[in-house]
Design a protein around this motif. Structure first.
Motif, PDB file in Angstrom:
ATOM      1  N   TYR A  49       9.042  47.173  42.500  1.00  0.00           N
ATOM      2  CA  TYR A  49      10.354  46.558  42.289  1.00  0.00           C
ATOM      3  C   TYR A  49      10.787  46.710  40.832  1.00  0.00           C
ATOM      4  O   TYR A  49       9.990  47.056  39.955  1.00  0.00           O
ATOM      5  CB  TYR A  49      10.321  45.062  42.644  1.00  0.00           C
ATOM      6  CG  TYR A  49       9.131  44.314  42.079  1.00  0.00           C
ATOM      7  CD1 TYR A  49       9.008  44.041  40.704  1.00  0.00           C
ATOM      8  CD2 TYR A  49       8.102  43.888  42.906  1.00  0.00           C
ATOM      9  CE1 TYR A  49       7.916  43.373  40.193  1.00  0.00           C
ATOM     10  CE2 TYR A  49       6.993  43.225  42.409  1.00  0.00           C
ATOM     11  CZ  TYR A  49       6.908  42.961  41.048  1.00  0.00           C
ATOM     12  OH  TYR A  49       5.815  42.317  40.540  1.00  0.00           O
ATOM     13  N   TYR A  62      13.910  37.682  38.846  1.00  0.00           N
ATOM     14  CA  TYR A  62      14.495  38.449  39.952  1.00  0.00           C
ATOM     15  C   TYR A  62      13.629  39.669  40.258  1.00  0.00           C
ATOM     16  O   TYR A  62      13.111  40.326  39.350  1.00  0.00           O
ATOM     17  CB  TYR A  62      15.906  38.909  39.582  1.00  0.00           C
ATOM     18  CG  TYR A  62      16.806  37.785  39.127  1.00  0.00           C
ATOM     19  CD1 TYR A  62      17.566  37.053  40.040  1.00  0.00           C
ATOM     20  CD2 TYR A  62      16.893  37.459  37.778  1.00  0.00           C
ATOM     21  CE1 TYR A  62      18.385  36.025  39.627  1.00  0.00           C
ATOM     22  CE2 TYR A  62      17.715  36.419  37.346  1.00  0.00           C
ATOM     23  CZ  TYR A  62      18.449  35.705  38.265  1.00  0.00           C
ATOM     24  OH  TYR A  62      19.255  34.669  37.847  1.00  0.00           O
ATOM     25  N   TYR A  63      13.503  39.957  41.554  1.00  0.00           N
ATOM     26  CA  TYR A  63      12.753  41.119  42.017  1.00  0.00           C
ATOM     27  C   TYR A  63      13.692  41.948  42.888  1.00  0.00           C
ATOM     28  O   TYR A  63      14.123  41.494  43.949  1.00  0.00           O
ATOM     29  CB  TYR A  63      11.524  40.676  42.802  1.00  0.00           C
ATOM     30  CG  TYR A  63      10.573  39.821  41.974  1.00  0.00           C
ATOM     31  CD1 TYR A  63       9.535  40.410  41.254  1.00  0.00           C
ATOM     32  CD2 TYR A  63      10.738  38.444  41.913  1.00  0.00           C
ATOM     33  CE1 TYR A  63       8.677  39.637  40.492  1.00  0.00           C
ATOM     34  CE2 TYR A  63       9.882  37.660  41.148  1.00  0.00           C
ATOM     35  CZ  TYR A  63       8.860  38.262  40.433  1.00  0.00           C
ATOM     36  OH  TYR A  63       8.017  37.489  39.672  1.00  0.00           O
ATOM     37  N   VAL A  64      14.017  43.146  42.421  1.00  0.00           N
ATOM     38  CA  VAL A  64      15.055  43.953  43.064  1.00  0.00           C
ATOM     39  C   VAL A  64      14.549  45.381  43.287  1.00  0.00           C
ATOM     40  O   VAL A  64      13.853  45.938  42.428  1.00  0.00           O
ATOM     41  CB  VAL A  64      16.340  43.994  42.200  1.00  0.00           C
ATOM     42  CG1 VAL A  64      17.428  44.815  42.883  1.00  0.00           C
ATOM     43  CG2 VAL A  64      16.834  42.577  41.910  1.00  0.00           C
ATOM     44  N   ASN A  65      14.903  45.935  44.425  1.00  0.00           N
ATOM     45  CA  ASN A  65      14.624  47.341  44.672  1.00  0.00           C
ATOM     46  C   ASN A  65      15.906  48.013  45.155  1.00  0.00           C
ATOM     47  O   ASN A  65      16.880  47.334  45.501  1.00  0.00           O
ATOM     48  CB  ASN A  65      13.498  47.519  45.705  1.00  0.00           C
ATOM     49  CG  ASN A  65      12.689  48.782  45.445  1.00  0.00           C
ATOM     50  OD1 ASN A  65      13.147  49.709  44.778  1.00  0.00           O
ATOM     51  ND2 ASN A  65      11.476  48.818  45.988  1.00  0.00           N
ATOM     52  N   SER A  81      16.388  42.238  47.456  1.00  0.00           N
ATOM     53  CA  SER A  81      16.634  41.420  46.270  1.00  0.00           C
ATOM     54  C   SER A  81      16.227  39.983  46.562  1.00  0.00           C
ATOM     55  O   SER A  81      16.588  39.420  47.603  1.00  0.00           O
ATOM     56  CB  SER A  81      18.116  41.469  45.878  1.00  0.00           C
ATOM     57  OG  SER A  81      18.372  40.629  44.769  1.00  0.00           O
ATOM     58  N   SER A  82      15.464  39.396  45.656  1.00  0.00           N
ATOM     59  CA  SER A  82      15.068  37.999  45.802  1.00  0.00           C
ATOM     60  C   SER A  82      14.953  37.368  44.423  1.00  0.00           C
ATOM     61  O   SER A  82      14.814  38.061  43.407  1.00  0.00           O
ATOM     62  CB  SER A  82      13.741  37.876  46.560  1.00  0.00           C
ATOM     63  OG  SER A  82      12.712  38.595  45.908  1.00  0.00           O
ATOM     64  N   SER A  93      19.507  38.857  49.402  1.00  0.00           N
ATOM     65  CA  SER A  93      20.037  39.918  50.262  1.00  0.00           C
ATOM     66  C   SER A  93      19.412  39.729  51.632  1.00  0.00           C
ATOM     67  O   SER A  93      18.455  38.970  51.796  1.00  0.00           O
ATOM     68  CB  SER A  93      19.685  41.302  49.725  1.00  0.00           C
ATOM     69  OG  SER A  93      18.282  41.520  49.837  1.00  0.00           O
ATOM     70  N   TYR A 118      24.445  44.064  47.822  1.00  0.00           N
ATOM     71  CA  TYR A 118      23.643  43.470  48.894  1.00  0.00           C
ATOM     72  C   TYR A 118      24.266  42.132  49.277  1.00  0.00           C
ATOM     73  O   TYR A 118      24.522  41.295  48.412  1.00  0.00           O
ATOM     74  CB  TYR A 118      22.202  43.212  48.434  1.00  0.00           C
ATOM     75  CG  TYR A 118      21.386  44.424  48.091  1.00  0.00           C
ATOM     76  CD1 TYR A 118      21.478  45.597  48.827  1.00  0.00           C
ATOM     77  CD2 TYR A 118      20.480  44.400  47.032  1.00  0.00           C
ATOM     78  CE1 TYR A 118      20.709  46.708  48.514  1.00  0.00           C
ATOM     79  CE2 TYR A 118      19.697  45.497  46.713  1.00  0.00           C
ATOM     80  CZ  TYR A 118      19.827  46.657  47.454  1.00  0.00           C
ATOM     81  OH  TYR A 118      19.063  47.761  47.148  1.00  0.00           O
ATOM     82  N   THR A 132      23.830  40.155  45.812  1.00  0.00           N
ATOM     83  CA  THR A 132      23.402  40.912  44.637  1.00  0.00           C
ATOM     84  C   THR A 132      24.340  42.089  44.417  1.00  0.00           C
ATOM     85  O   THR A 132      24.747  42.754  45.368  1.00  0.00           O
ATOM     86  CB  THR A 132      21.964  41.442  44.828  1.00  0.00           C
ATOM     87  OG1 THR A 132      21.068  40.348  45.019  1.00  0.00           O
ATOM     88  CG2 THR A 132      21.512  42.258  43.622  1.00  0.00           C
ATOM     89  N   ILE A 134      24.537  45.533  41.797  1.00  0.00           N
ATOM     90  CA  ILE A 134      23.863  46.319  40.766  1.00  0.00           C
ATOM     91  C   ILE A 134      24.804  47.428  40.310  1.00  0.00           C
ATOM     92  O   ILE A 134      25.226  48.254  41.123  1.00  0.00           O
ATOM     93  CB  ILE A 134      22.568  46.944  41.309  1.00  0.00           C
ATOM     94  CG1 ILE A 134      21.701  45.880  41.988  1.00  0.00           C
ATOM     95  CG2 ILE A 134      21.784  47.614  40.178  1.00  0.00           C
ATOM     96  CD1 ILE A 134      20.637  46.453  42.887  1.00  0.00           C
TER      97      ILE A 134
END
Length: 275
Positions: A49, A62-65, A81-82, A93, A118, A132, A134
């Motif tokens: 991530y 935040y942890y996003v891919n 996304s969390s 998301s 998202y 989310t 980006i």
């Protein structure tokens, strides 16, 4: 003959459903630009991530891919996304492809930029649905490392709270031209299937008419109508009636089910009499 006709009808209906399904599964992370170039966001997927914090001792993490779930467990599940709020984790998301969208920003100096959105996250304490956004920008330097950062935490409406991030990467630049030309880069799988289907239908009609013409000239067969030059004309002329019968069968079945529910046990089967 009647059984073959129904089989052909079902085959046509199944083909239509499959084509619609494929078109609906177009990759939302394949982004076309007005210049004719495109960006493949799948190249930005991380093995784990992107991680960012909103700053301060009480900041969120935040942890996003990109276009795939982040390898971070949020209540036992993984999401693109969390956000970790310290005592709990909330999805920013959903895992539904329909909740992923993109928006082209521009191509200034041949540097593409876009928004990846998202939707459909969890609800926060104020009952806002989390989402989310980006902002993704091409970094023309092939040696540059990906740069991911937190931008803002905003209530964009009375029902939606949006976490915004910025990402610059060389992998966000235009994809190589060797992606299959017009068909592979612009149309996608659904467009190719539609074109092949149209070509197949035209070839079927043309070849069928040629065969009928040869048959008439060679064997002296007589046709009652010029429409009989169309291949399998006897099937096509009854197709609307078969379709109508199918619709009536479904409608009568629904009526019978509704009547059975209303009357309880021992529902009447009279609604099938017209079929």
């Amino acid at each position: 003959m009647k059984n073959m006709t129904y089989i052909a009808l079902y085959a046509i209906l199944i083909s239509i459903v499959l084509v619609a399904k494929v078109m609906g599964d177009e990759d939302p992370c394949h982004v076309n630009f007005p210049s004719g170039n495109w960006v493949d966001l799948n190249q930005l997927k991380q093995a784990t991530y992107f991680k960012a914090t909103s700053g301060g001792s009480g900041g969120l993490t935040y942890y996003v891919n990109i276009c795939t779930p982040a390898k971070y467990s949020c209540d036992g599940k993984e999401y693109p996304s969390s956000v970790d709020v310290g005592f709990n984790c909330l999805a920013a998301s959903s895992n539904n492809v329909a909740d992923i969208s993109t928006e082209v920003i521009g191509e200034k100096d041949d540097i593409p930029s876009l928004y990846l959105n998202y939707k459909g996250g969890a609800k926060d304490g104020s009952m806002h649905t989390l989402s989310t956004q980006i902002k993704i920008t091409c970094d023309p330097n092939p040696d540059a490392k990906d740069a991911f950062s937190f931008v803002s935490d905003t209530d964009v409406s009375s029902t939606e709270r949006q976490f915004s991030f910025a990402l610059t990467s060389h992998n966000a630049c235009y994809a190589p031209s060797g992606c299959g030309g017009f068909f592979g880069c612009v149309m996608g799988v659904g467009g190719i299937i539609i074109i092949l289907l149209i070509v197949g239908i035209i070839a079927y009609i043309v070849i069928g008419i040629i065969v009928q013409v040869v048959r008439v000239k060679k064997y002296g067969a007589t046709l009652e109508s010029p429409l009989e030059y169309i291949p399998n004309w006897n099937f096509w002329k009854v197709l609307p009636g078969l379709f109508k019968d199918g619709v009536l069968l479904v409608v009568d079945g629904i009526k019978a089910l509704v009547n059975k529910i209303k009357k309880g046990k021992g529902g009447s089967s009279e609604s099938y009499d017209s079929v």
